[in-house]
Scaffold this motif. Structure first.
Motif, PDB file in Angstrom:
ATOM      1  N   UNK A 178       0.824  -1.207   0.000  1.00  0.00           N
ATOM      2  CA  UNK A 178       0.000   0.000   0.000  1.00  0.00           C
ATOM      3  C   UNK A 178       0.855   1.253   0.000  1.00  0.00           C
ATOM      4  N   UNK A 179       1.934   1.196   0.755  1.00  0.00           N
ATOM      5  CA  UNK A 179       2.841   2.338   0.839  1.00  0.00           C
ATOM      6  C   UNK A 179       3.403   2.673  -0.541  1.00  0.00           C
ATOM      7  N   UNK A 180       3.757   1.623  -1.274  1.00  0.00           N
ATOM      8  CA  UNK A 180       4.305   1.839  -2.618  1.00  0.00           C
ATOM      9  C   UNK A 180       3.225   2.378  -3.556  1.00  0.00           C
ATOM     10  N   UNK A 181       2.048   1.762  -3.499  1.00  0.00           N
ATOM     11  CA  UNK A 181       0.956   2.215  -4.377  1.00  0.00           C
ATOM     12  C   UNK A 181       0.571   3.668  -4.093  1.00  0.00           C
ATOM     13  N   UNK A 182       0.640   4.014  -2.820  1.00  0.00           N
ATOM     14  CA  UNK A 182       0.304   5.386  -2.415  1.00  0.00           C
ATOM     15  C   UNK A 182       1.195   6.415  -3.116  1.00  0.00           C
ATOM     16  N   UNK A 183       2.401   5.965  -3.461  1.00  0.00           N
ATOM     17  CA  UNK A 183       3.318   6.877  -4.147  1.00  0.00           C
ATOM     18  C   UNK A 183       2.930   7.077  -5.608  1.00  0.00           C
ATOM     19  N   UNK A 184       2.089   6.203  -6.106  1.00  0.00           N
ATOM     20  CA  UNK A 184       1.698   6.287  -7.520  1.00  0.00           C
ATOM     21  C   UNK A 184       0.288   6.832  -7.744  1.00  0.00           C
TER      22      UNK A 184
END
Length: 853
Positions: A178-184
């Motif tokens: 989720x943390x990574x997706x939040x960056x996108x």
RNA sequence: GCCUAGAUGGUGAAAUAGGUAAACACGCAGGACUUAAAAUCCUGUAAUUCAAUUAAUGAAUUUUGCGGGUUCGAUUCCCGCUCUAGGCACCA
């Protein structure tokens, strides 16, 4: 005989009700979509700043209608937002009730402006049938990422597929994923500052604050970081900038947008010290920094926090917070850094830049020395407590492109807005599926309007329903969307307002395309127009719409300004200070409060008794004064927040709709600001009465026009058309007056002249025109009549020339069209002059013959 | 502070691409009509100076926020100021 507008306007209002003007050119392939920015329906009602826009667009629409276009000219209301919520808290009534009442009143007022109104096509952003789609767009943003290669938004699933190819991805737990997706994601979570009032325990808007204190109550405000939804508009900035070339907007508005986006090529320098890095952006590639560096308080101050003792850390943060919103220049830190030539560089953190969103750091030029002259205000603080001495400018200097505009904060800690369609499962956000939208805003009776306080605000993922909070339920997001969420895309919905399956159907979009003429106040140039353009581009990426830009042409309506009055309250005391005494107090300790002009006597004196009587909360306040208690009088934009609104109702009652319409267009150019003044309306009132009397005492002849009359009438049509083309409506009214002054002397007049006059005039003043139209024995509404075409034979037959000697006017002469040639004219006029003396002949076609001796 | 605009008679303003500054109105002054007022109609109205005066009028100079520049010619283009308004991220 006087023109009885009450009787006639009433009669025609009823008759017009039966005609659907928007269906007149139903089969036409030409379309014209004209749109006013939708207003916020405040309790104070529609004011003259609104009505001027409606009248303007209605005149253009009535004209275009009879040029054969199919017309779309709808109205709507941007009804979520702060004022209704504030009013609700004050009175205990629910905002929805307040808004409904306001809208009813607005529609009543708009109906009374003589405009064609499609009551079936009205948008209200707080209606769940509408905000369902606002939430839908939010979900789409949430589930999209920006593919930099293709320069397009794409579904997040495609990104996940890509990420899955990397082996690490599968190993990550959900939180990390989720943390990574939040960056996108195009709408994502990030911490940013809000105005926090510790006493009221709420977030306040900039409008509710003066000098860092809350206007209501006068409590302290601090800046506090909070997790907020943001929109990743930065990914679209290049496109928003490039596509400006497709816009037919005026230069200043385009410039303003460009600057607001603020693309700059800079060089990045990193300064390393014993405590950390500072990033610097500079214009020229220089390795030595000689000047002073100033940092905005919003700059990442962690740099300083690393080596600071806890004791001082809190004090430091407090001081940084103080710097926000302070009007005086104050400098917090002075450190002594050395550049690589061992010379001192001073670093200040300062609110020298009121714009707290300035990127990073500014290097002071010698020119701006007044910053340093204000030494009295320096607060030396940090250098006492820690040493930064060793610094180094790292060798790598990188080229970089930076923008002024940041990602937009998209959540508000308020009740009266669109609920964010997100629930949290183990702290990970999930969206509610489209099927189950709208996520309806729950009703609250409580005086503290907050979603946080509501018990029934969790999501059942099996039944897809809102349920009570409990240990096992998933909490819904307690924020709402900002008020521009709903106004980002309403121009699309007007095209297909009743569609339950889609935002807009392909078929209807294909016909109506985009807005042909968009009208709105200059205060929206940066915000609303940019966000709307962004939203449209995103919707294009996800294939909901098909064109490049939402607003082909935009004209900005000049603001209407009016006198505003305000009084100053002393911070922490129940005391108001008269305006002539405020010099004796520190600026920071004063809070400015707007008051209604009904409490004003003698220019800017406050009627204290009346003021207290109507504002109970100030009953026990002391009013400090010398003789009279004076208010600050200013000329500012007319707005509900400044309490300086003029309602058109009483003017219309006195003079009638036709006169009011004409007057609002006559007072000045539409796109320029103007101070409201009602005195000049008498001239228009006279004009309308003259027309009435003239038509009622006429000998009408039914003959063809002669040569002279043809010239007169064709030039008249030409002028009116031209003025409408360039939106100079004030000038076209002058032309109506001029034309009327010419024909009024004739007691016998040909009917064709009268007809043409009325057809053109009816766009401006519909009711009197209809009445007179029937008076001269027509039987169908004037709005079924086509705008007369110009016969070019009769236009510009003679060309006016100025004959000048040494730049001084000697004569005015006219040349026939056929003879309008340089040689002919010069020869004709040089015969009279002794040729030897002539120094120079200046000839400009269609304009001038200037002879210098 | 930064960004975007604006500034023309007593007032709102007009002036297409640099070419008669002040159209069209309001207000004001004078007159007609009226017992009177309102309404209506007519005349005048950027400023200064001069000539003339029974009356009509004529002539010159200055003038588009301030100071420069370009040009035969600037309200309009360029540079520098002043003031006012709007925006500056939670007013909408």
């Amino acid at each position: 005989m006087k023109y009885n507008f009450k009787k006639i306007e009433k009669k025609w209002k009823l008759k017009h009700k039966k005609i659907n003007f928007f269906k007149i050119n139903k089969k036409s392939k030409k379309k014209f979509y004209i749109l006013n920015m939708i207003p916020y329906p405040s309790g104070y009602g529609l004011h003259v700043g609104h009505s001027i826009g409606y009248i303007f667009s209605d005149i253009i629409a009535k004209y275009k209608l009879r040029c054969g276009y199919k017309i779309l000219n709808p109205i709507g209301f941007d009804s979520f937002g702060l004022p209704a919520e504030q009013f609700a808290i004050k009175t205990g009534k629910h905002p929805e009730i307040i808004i409904k009442k306001s809208i009813k009143n607005y529609i009543k007022q708009i109906k009374n402006l003589g405009i064609f109104l499609d009551l079936k096509n009205i948008i209200n952003t707080c209606n769940s049938n509408y905000y369902k789609w606002t939430q839908y767009i939010f979900i789409k943003l949430f589930n999209s990422w920006y593919d930099n290669k293709n320069k397009k938004a794409k579904n997040i699933k495609i990104l996940i597929k890509k990420l899955k190819k990397e082996k690490k991805w599968e190993k990550y737990n959900n939180k990390k994923k989720n943390k990574i997706l939040n960056k996108y994601r195009l709408v994502f979570l990030k911490k940013s500052f809000v105005n926090w009032c510790p006493y009221l325990k709420t977030v306040l808007s900039n409008d509710e604050i003066y000098n860092n204190k809350s206007i209501r109550g006068g409590y302290k405000i601090i800046k506090k970081k909070m997790l907020q939804w943001h929109i990743r508009i930065t990914k679209y900035l290049d496109r928003l900038l490039n596509d400006i070339k497709y816009l037919k907007w005026s230069k200043n508005i385009i410039n303003s947008q460009k600057k607001w986006i603020g693309k700059k090529k800079v060089f990045l320098i990193k300064i390393k010290s014993n405590v950390g890095y500072i990033k610097l952006y500079i214009k020229k590639k220089k390795k030595n920094i000689k000047n002073i560096i100033i940092m905005a308080p919003s700059y990442n101050i962690n740099f300083f926090l690393k080596n600071i003792k806890k004791k001082y850390k809190n004090e430091f943060i407090k001081k940084i917070n103080k710097l926000y919103n302070n009007e005086e220049i104050k400098i917090l830190i002075k450190t002594n850094l050395l550049n690589n030539k061992n010379k001192k560089i001073n670093i200040y953190i300062s609110n020298y830049f009121k714009n707290k969103y300035i990127k990073g750091v500014y290097i002071l030029k010698k020119k701006n020395n007044n910053f340093l002259n204000k030494k009295n205000n320096l607060i030396y603080f940090l250098n006492k407590h820690f040493n930064i001495k060793k610094i180094k400018i790292l060798k790598k200097i990188k080229k970089k492109i930076i923008f002024n505009l940041n990602d937009i904060v998209f959540s508000r800690q308020r009740y009266w807005g669109e609920p964010i369609p997100i629930y949290y499962k183990y702290n990970i956000p999930f969206n509610i599926k489209k099927k189950y939208l709208p996520l309806k805003l729950p009703n609250i009776n409580n005086k503290i309007l907050k979603l946080k306080n509501i018990n029934k605000w969790a999501w059942d993922i099996k039944k897809n329903k809102i349920i009570n909070k409990s240990k096992n339920s998933y909490l819904l997001d307690i924020n709402t969307m900002p008020s521009f969420a709903g106004s980002n895309w309403y121009y699309l919905r007007f095209i297909d307002n009743k569609n339950k399956k889609k935002i807009i159907s392909n078929k209807k979009e294909k016909f109506w395309k985009t807005v042909d003429l968009y009208i709105g106040g200059s205060e929206h140039i940066n915000g609303h127009l940019l966000y709307s353009r962004f939203c449209y581009k995103f919707l294009k990426d996800i294939k909901i719409v098909n064109f490049k830009e939402p607003f082909k042409k935009f004209i900005n309506q000049g603001l209407i300004l009016y006198y505003s009055f305000s009084i100053f309250r002393l911070y922490k005391y129940k005391k108001f200070i008269s305006y002539d005494l405020i010099k004796n107090y520190k600026k920071n300790n004063l809070i400015k409060i707007y008051i209604k002009n009904e409490f004003i006597i003698n220019k800017n004196e406050l009627n204290i008794k009346l003021f207290i009587k109507k504002n109970n909360e100030y009953k026990k306040f002391f009013f400090k004064k010398k003789k009279e208690f004076l208010c600050l009088m200013k000329i500012e934009k007319m707005s509900k927040s400044k309490l300086n609104i003029i309602n058109p109702n009483s003017i219309i009652k006195k003079y009638g709709i036709d006169v009011f319409r004409l007057y609002q267009m006559f007072i000045g150019p539409f796109n320029k600001k103007k101070i409201w003044n009602i005195e000049k309306i008498k001239g228009i009132y006279k004009f309308i009465n003259k027309i009435w009397n003239y038509f009622n005492n006429l000998n009408i002849i039914n003959k063809k026009l002669n040569y002279k009359e043809n010239i007169l009438i064709n030039n008249f049509i030409y002028k009116i058309n031209n003025n409408l083309k360039f939106f100079n409506l004030n000038v076209s009214i002058s032309n109506f007056m001029k034309f009327f002054n010419k024909i009024k002397k004739k007691k016998k007049i040909k009917i064709k002249i009268l007809k043409i006059f009325l057809i053109l005039f009816s766009s401006f003043s519909p009711y009197i025109s209809e009445e007179l139209w029937f008076l001269i024995k027509n039987k169908k509404s004037i709005f079924f009549e086509k705008i007369p075409k110009i016969n070019k034979e009769f236009i510009n037959l003679k060309i006016k020339y100025l004959l000048m000697f040494n730049n001084k006017l000697k004569n005015v002469f006219y040349i026939k069209k056929e003879k309008n040639k340089k040689k002919y004219i010069i020869n004709k006029y040089l015969k009279k002059i002794n040729k030897k003396k002539i120094k120079k002949i200046i000839f400009k076609k269609n304009k001038i013959l200037n002879i210098l001796f």
